[in-house]
Write a protein that holds these residues in place. Structure first.
Motif, PDB file in Angstrom:
ATOM      1  N   SER A  58       0.768  -1.060   0.027  1.00 48.69           N
ATOM      2  CA  SER A  58       0.116  -0.029  -0.092  1.00 48.69           C
ATOM      3  C   SER A  58       0.915   1.116   0.109  1.00 48.69           C
ATOM      4  N   LEU A 323      -6.340  -0.684 -12.774  1.00 46.83           N
ATOM      5  CA  LEU A 323      -7.046  -1.404 -11.428  1.00 46.83           C
ATOM      6  C   LEU A 323      -8.052  -2.021 -11.894  1.00 46.83           C
ATOM      7  N   THR A 324      -8.995  -1.710 -12.564  1.00 43.52           N
ATOM      8  CA  THR A 324     -10.322  -2.477 -12.798  1.00 43.52           C
ATOM      9  C   THR A 324     -10.101  -3.477 -13.905  1.00 43.52           C
ATOM     10  N   GLY A 326      -6.894  -4.660 -15.341  1.00 44.14           N
ATOM     11  CA  GLY A 326      -5.663  -5.049 -15.472  1.00 44.14           C
ATOM     12  C   GLY A 326      -4.786  -4.710 -16.849  1.00 44.14           C
ATOM     13  N   MET A 340       2.349  -4.268  -8.971  1.00 43.74           N
ATOM     14  CA  MET A 340       1.512  -5.002  -8.388  1.00 43.74           C
ATOM     15  C   MET A 340       1.524  -6.487  -8.444  1.00 43.74           C
ATOM     16  N   LEU A 345      -0.442  -9.188  -5.988  1.00 47.89           N
ATOM     17  CA  LEU A 345      -1.704  -8.495  -6.166  1.00 47.89           C
ATOM     18  C   LEU A 345      -2.181  -9.088  -7.618  1.00 47.89           C
ATOM     19  N   VAL A 346      -3.447  -9.128  -7.762  1.00 47.03           N
ATOM     20  CA  VAL A 346      -4.190  -9.339  -9.157  1.00 47.03           C
ATOM     21  C   VAL A 346      -4.899  -8.245  -9.459  1.00 47.03           C
ATOM     22  N   PRO A 347      -4.420  -7.236 -10.430  1.00 46.45           N
ATOM     23  CA  PRO A 347      -5.498  -6.227 -10.909  1.00 46.45           C
ATOM     24  C   PRO A 347      -6.702  -6.908 -11.627  1.00 46.45           C
ATOM     25  N   LEU A 351     -10.080  -6.658  -7.260  1.00 45.71           N
ATOM     26  CA  LEU A 351      -9.288  -6.096  -6.448  1.00 45.71           C
ATOM     27  C   LEU A 351      -9.654  -5.096  -5.502  1.00 45.71           C
ATOM     28  N   GLU A 354     -11.408  -7.633  -2.768  1.00 45.16           N
ATOM     29  CA  GLU A 354     -10.381  -8.511  -2.140  1.00 45.16           C
ATOM     30  C   GLU A 354      -9.315  -7.631  -1.308  1.00 45.16           C
ATOM     31  N   GLN A 355      -8.952  -6.498  -2.101  1.00 46.87           N
ATOM     32  CA  GLN A 355      -7.983  -5.437  -1.477  1.00 46.87           C
ATOM     33  C   GLN A 355      -8.633  -4.070  -1.230  1.00 46.87           C
ATOM     34  N   VAL A 359      -6.685  -0.374  -2.405  1.00 45.14           N
ATOM     35  CA  VAL A 359      -7.196   0.402  -3.814  1.00 45.14           C
ATOM     36  C   VAL A 359      -7.790   2.027  -3.321  1.00 45.14           C
TER      37      VAL A 359
END
Length: 505
Positions: A58, A323-324, A326, A340, A345-347, A351, A354-355, A359
């Motif tokens: 983060s 972000l939305t 990938g 990422m 992390l998986v964009p 996301l 889960e994160q 975000v």
């Protein structure tokens, strides 16, 4: 209400002492990286990326985003003070920012760039916060046909960038498109225009090489020849009074800044579009809609505000598909995407579920970084303006060194250095012949994107050219492009008509 609750949690993350310090460091580093010709947000993020493992993900993304933001602000510094765009996103700022500096208004130009960047960044972050999900769905509707039509619309604004001689403008656009085809074919991989199998041309003609050559070396050569004495620059005193005057002047440009902000965010969120087309389109639209279009290119403050709002808004918009979906919206966000993945992390849409801390911490940090960037930028304006007080001989030497280092650093090939020298001489000769340089450079930037989307559409549609106007979005963009292209012609015909009916004196 859930969105505001998540945003409040994000501010709790971004306003921690560690992250505030990271934002300040990142913005300051990005500001200076963006101001260096040949460097930019891509270089800054790439250099710092290996260091991000020492902080949590983060905080790492906040650091990289702050560098990204700072570099977008910093690109205007070298454009205004040296006439050399720090990156392609700042080319349009050079058109009026440099003439303002030469008129002794460097401080006002830098204030305008900083305030416009802040406005564009703020509006785009608010849009990002409110409309992330629906705008991601809209971006999915864009295919190659829509990308081609969008770039075509950007090209039609070039006609207004070359002064009154439209033929010279068209010639320079065509020359830029020819240079954009040098290298390997985008589809087949076959070499094109490599001048007898010269290895250096396999990677094509770099935008930075051309821009640094014509705007850096070419400008120095032209200034040396045309200046019988060393040019003097009026000292710009930055006071609270002048800062207030600059902000009041910016209040008059709310229309251009609003258009640039919304346009920049919309174009920036399209994959592979980025901030450069957005800034060019914003500049062209500002000129087309201005009450004083003839003053553009001669030091019009609106010509600084419009592209700066657009390129900073686009930098935020480019984060949306990353972000939305990938899908990186720019080269810099491609590096952020790689970071990422490195952090595990998986964009994608999941996301946000889960994160959420990651975000919304990033989104809230954009508000913080934008506020910090404008304060640091304005605070350092006296330092930037001080550079103009150097003796001309010293300034020329620094510019030449920066041009050589900036051209060599990205690829570390002497081929690019020789290309800079060649483009510098060519830029000097074109300047003497009164050919506009902006359409040449901008066509080189947009040419590959235009060719790729055009050929992809024809392949997918089996050669059906009508596909560009049959699709609603691309057809709309093409119609707007034709309107932009026709406006100067209509103005010329109306002007000639008034002369014809005027009574003979």
């Amino acid at each position: 209400m859930e969105m505001f609750s998540l945003l409040a949690d994000g501010f709790a993350t971004s306003l921690s002492p560690l992250n505030i310090m990271i934002v300040l460091i990142g913005v300051t580093v990005g500001l200076f990286i963006g101001a260096m010709p040949g460097l930019g947000s891509v270089n800054g993020v790439a250099i710092v990326l290996p260091l991000t493992f020492i902080v949590p993900p983060s905080s790492a993304i906040i650091l990289l985003a702050a560098i990204y933001y700072g570099a977008m602000y910093g690109g205007a510094i070298s454009s205004i003070l040296l006439g050399i765009p720090g990156a392609s996103t700042a080319v349009a700022t050079t058109f009026d920012g440099r003439p303002m500096a030469q008129q002794g208004k460097a401080g006002l130009a830098l204030i305008a760039a900083a305030v416009a960047s802040f406005v564009g960044g703020t509006i785009s972050v608010v849009l990002f916060t409110l409309f992330a999900a629906p705008l991601a769905d809209l971006a999915l509707a864009f295919g190659p046909a829509e990308e081609f039509a969008l770039v075509l619309m950007a090209f039609t604004t070039f006609v207004g960038l070359g002064g009154d001689d439209k033929l010279k403008t068209v010639i320079m656009i065509c020359l830029g498109l020819v240079l954009s085809t040098v290298g390997l074919d985008l589809i087949s991989g076959q070499p094109r225009l490599i001048f007898g199998d010269m290895p250096g041309f396999y990677s094509g003609v770099s935008f930075l090489v051309l821009a640094i050559g014509v705007y850096g070396i070419g400008e120095v050569l032209y200034t040396i020849e045309t200046s019988k004495t060393a040019p003097t620059v009026t000292a710009a005193k930055i006071t609270w009074k002048e800062l207030g005057y600059g902000i009041r002047e910016m209040n008059k440009l709310w229309r251009s800044m609003s258009i640039g902000s919304f346009l920049g965010f919309f174009v920036g969120m399209l994959p592979a579009a980025g901030a450069t087309p957005a800034s060019l389109m914003a500049y062209g639209i500002a000129r087309q809609t201005s009450k004083r279009p003839d003053s553009f290119g001669k030091g019009n403050i609106e010509g600084v505000a419009a592209p700066e709002t657009a390129n900073n808004a686009a930098s935020t918009g480019s984060l949306l598909p990353m972000l939305t979906l990938g899908i990186p919206g720019s080269p810099t966000t491609a590096l952020l995407l790689g970071g990422m993945v490195m952090w595990g992390l998986v964009p994608g849409p999941m996301l946000f579920i889960e994160q959420p801390d990651f975000v919304w911490g990033l989104i809230s940090s954009l508000y913080t970084a934008n506020f910090a960037a404008v304060l640091i930028n304005i605070a350092l304006i006296p330092l930037f303006v001080w550079a103009l007080r150097m003796p001309f001989t010293v300034l020329c030497s620094i510019v030449i060194v920066l041009c050589i280092v900036g051209g060599f650093a990205p690829s570390q090939k002497m081929h690019d250095v020789w290309m800079i020298a060649g483009f510098g001489v060519a830029g000097y000769l074109l300047r003497k012949a009164d050919y506009p340089l902006a359409p040449l450079v901008l066509a080189l930037v947009l040419g590959p994107l235009m060719e790729k989307s055009f050929r992809q559409t024809l392949i997918a549609e089996q050669g059906n050219v009508l596909a560009f106007i049959e699709r609603p979005l691309s057809g709309t963009f093409i119609a707007i492009a034709l309107l932009f292209f026709a406006l100067p012609l209509i103005k010329m015909l109306r002007k000639n008509g008034r002369r014809a009916v005027a009574p003979a004196e």
